[in-house]
Design a protein around this motif. Structure first.
Motif: not given
Length: 337
Positions: A290-293, A318-324
């Motif tokens: 998570v810290l890397g993200l 951000t929303v798209g990438g994290l949703s995947l």
């Protein structure tokens, strides 16, 4: 000199108070006992977030006395934060009803929005969207949701504390760059206070944060995001990007549970970070991931701050990438009962 004193002092005071709270929790049986919904296996003291609350409130008071923090921002953070942390501490000690917690969270959010003069326009980078009274309602809902989602995401060692440190460090830097000096110092002291607690909460945790700390952190980030948006320093979208991992995981999981007809407010182990632990990854590994993200999100936030026209693009990415990523991690482990 003030910056050094605030950072070093907040870190050391928080670390010291965390050890005191741990002894108090052990003496008074303030212990988190593992159950089928837990992501840990050993009984562990809870309520350590009280150290973050007390330390940060002291830092805020100093900034207010020195005239370095806007009084209305200070009032929003201190009074509303005390309400949220207070009901959280009661919940950690003996438990309170979900209705009472929600009511206090909403009252604190209303207070913050009133103190900050409302949220009637939204800087979307390419344009400023007029919101009118609907903006005030959205701001109240947003702050109350951040309080709760931060609590939902405080489920494994080091995660909530690490998120607070990483987000606050980047946020304080962006505020300093944008001329929000006093608010930047407030956010930097929050990072230091969370850092002192994190030393004791890092995997394997010797104490848990509890609702007293997670609620305060969610409230603080919500209020600071709104305050910096209103001040024209760091746009609200940038804060959403920085908090993207927590926001996407908590919101996507909530939507999934509601669609399944489940009681979303009940304890569960359906979050992506919990599923990663169920899949065999350690608390340390998941927290570091998570810290890397967050490091990647920090780059996006900095880029969008430098070039505001990139705000909607950075938010969508951000929303798209994290949703995947959420969907991929969600498939790692069998769905818990």
């Amino acid at each position: 000199m003030l910056t050094i004193l605030l950072v070093v002092g907040s870190f050391l005071i928080s670390l010291s108070v965390t050890t005191v709270v741990r002894r108090y929790a052990l003496r008074h049986s303030l212990i988190d006992i593992p159950n089928t919904r837990s992501s840990h296996s050993e009984p562990t003291p809870r309520g350590g977030g009280l150290a973050i609350v007390l330390t940060w409130f002291l830092a805020l008071a100093i900034l207010l006395v020195l005239g370095r923090l806007d009084p209305w921002v200070g009032a929003a953070l201190l009074a509303g934060g005390a309400l949220v942390a207070g009901v959280g501490w009661l919940d950690d000690r003996r438990g309170v009803s979900a209705g009472l917690r929600a009511s206090i969270h909403v009252i604190a959010a209303v207070w913050a929005v009133w103190c900050l003069g409302g949220f009637q326009s939204f800087d979307f980078g390419v344009t400023v969207l007029p919101l009118g009274m609907a903006g005030d309602f959205l701001a109240v809902v947003g702050i109350a949701w951040l309080v709760n989602l931060y609590n939902f995401m405080d489920g494994i060692d080091g995660l909530a504390g690490g998120e607070a440190v990483s987000v606050a460090l980047v946020g304080s830097g962006l505020l300093a760059f944008a001329g929000g000096g006093g608010m930047g110092l407030a956010v930097l002291s929050l990072a230091a206070a969370a850092g002192g607690f994190l030393v004791v909460n890092w995997p394997p945790a010797k104490i848990f944060m509890g609702d007293v700390g997670s609620g305060l952190l969610g409230y603080a980030f919500g209020v600071l995001a709104l305050a910096s948006e209103r001040a024209g320093t760091v746009p609200l979208i940038v804060w959403i990007i920085l908090l993207g991992v927590f926001i996407v995981d908590a919101t996507a999981t909530l939507i999934f549970r509601v669609m399944k007809g489940e009681r979303w407010y009940e304890a569960h182990r359906s979050h992506a970070y919990q599923r990663a632990v169920q899949a065999g990854y350690s608390h340390r590994t998941v927290t570091l991931a998570v810290l890397g993200l967050n490091a990647v999100l920090a780059l996006a936030a900095v880029g969008a701050s430098v070039e505001p026209t990139l705000l909607p693009v950075a938010l969508a990415a951000t929303v798209g990438g994290l949703s995947l990523i959420w969907f991929g991690v969600f498939r790692l482990a069998p769905r818990p009962d």
